[in-house]
Scaffold this active site. Sequence first.
Site, PDB file in Angstrom:
ATOM      1  N   ARG A  83       0.441  -1.129  -0.436  1.00 57.70           N
ATOM      2  CA  ARG A  83       0.190   0.254   0.286  1.00 57.70           C
ATOM      3  C   ARG A  83       1.098   1.379   0.098  1.00 57.70           C
ATOM      4  O   ARG A  83       0.406   1.924  -0.833  1.00 57.70           O
ATOM      5  CB  ARG A  83      -0.770  -0.270   1.059  1.00 57.70           C
ATOM      6  N   SER A  84       2.042   1.589   0.936  1.00 59.57           N
ATOM      7  CA  SER A  84       2.552   2.902   1.250  1.00 59.57           C
ATOM      8  C   SER A  84       3.487   3.048   0.225  1.00 59.57           C
ATOM      9  O   SER A  84       3.786   3.815  -0.712  1.00 59.57           O
ATOM     10  CB  SER A  84       2.612   2.682   2.188  1.00 59.57           C
TER      11      SER A  84
HETATM   12  P1  4NP Z   1       1.466  -3.881   3.005  1.00 57.98           P
HETATM   13  O1  4NP Z   1       1.147  -5.058   2.770  1.00 57.98           O
HETATM   14  O2  4NP Z   1       1.255  -3.613   4.647  1.00 57.98           O
HETATM   15  O3  4NP Z   1       0.828  -2.789   2.149  1.00 57.98           O
HETATM   16  O4  4NP Z   1       2.845  -3.229   3.013  1.00 57.98           O
HETATM   17  C1  4NP Z   1       1.592  -6.325   4.110  1.00 57.98           C
HETATM   18  C2  4NP Z   1       2.709  -7.158   3.419  1.00 57.98           C
HETATM   19  C3  4NP Z   1       3.819  -8.068   4.242  1.00 57.98           C
HETATM   20  C4  4NP Z   1       2.847  -8.551   5.087  1.00 57.98           C
HETATM   21  C5  4NP Z   1       1.131  -7.929   5.330  1.00 57.98           C
HETATM   22  C6  4NP Z   1       1.351  -6.532   4.999  1.00 57.98           C
HETATM   23  N1  4NP Z   1       2.982  -9.418   6.048  1.00 57.98           N
HETATM   24  O5  4NP Z   1       2.041 -10.102   6.970  1.00 57.98           O
HETATM   25  O6  4NP Z   1       4.250  -9.378   5.984  1.00 57.98           O
END
Ligand code: 4NP
Length: 167
Positions: free
Chosen positions: A17-18
């Site tokens: 997302r970010s």
């Molecule tokens: P983000 O998504 O926060 O949008 O980059 C995720 C990426 C990895 C994980 C969780 C959310 N993870 O649990 O590894």
Amino acid sequence: MSDLIRIQFVCLGNICRSPLAEVVFRDKVEEKGLKEKFDIESSGTGDWHVGEGADSRMRQTADEFGHSLEDHRAQQFQAADLEAYDHVFVMDKSNLNDVLYFDEEDRHSGKVRLFREFDPNPGDYQVPDPYYGGDEGFKNVYDIVSRTSEVILERLIAEYDLNGEAN
Ligand code: 4NP
């Protein structure tokens, strides 16, 4: 260079997302000729993916809409970022909690906002984490990020009086 407007987008892993918010916002800034005015970064509250590229599904969605995540490398949000950045936009309430945890003396809470506070159609004010879901989740993140980045940039142009500053 101290008059740069420093923006940081924050999610959990800094691979979905970010990073998308960072590149979409940066591309909108460039379209308006305001590149020299901004320092735009992103990070994650977790450290699992530090140094990795963006998630391949997020990269593909970004590509489909004309943005590139190929140069992205994940980094972790640091307590010092609260001092260094002017605006910190977090993707969900868990990120908000994690970022504000670093703000021990409550000096920076005014600069930390939920990204979707600026979404014209904000839903529950959180950008849903697409990581464990299907492809439609990534498209949904793109739609949210695109329309919300537009509003955030317009607000900042007004706040910093940047109309007429384009080059
Ligand atoms: P983000 O998504 O926060 O949008 O980059 C995720 C990426 C990895 C994980 C969780 C959310 N993870 O649990 O590894």
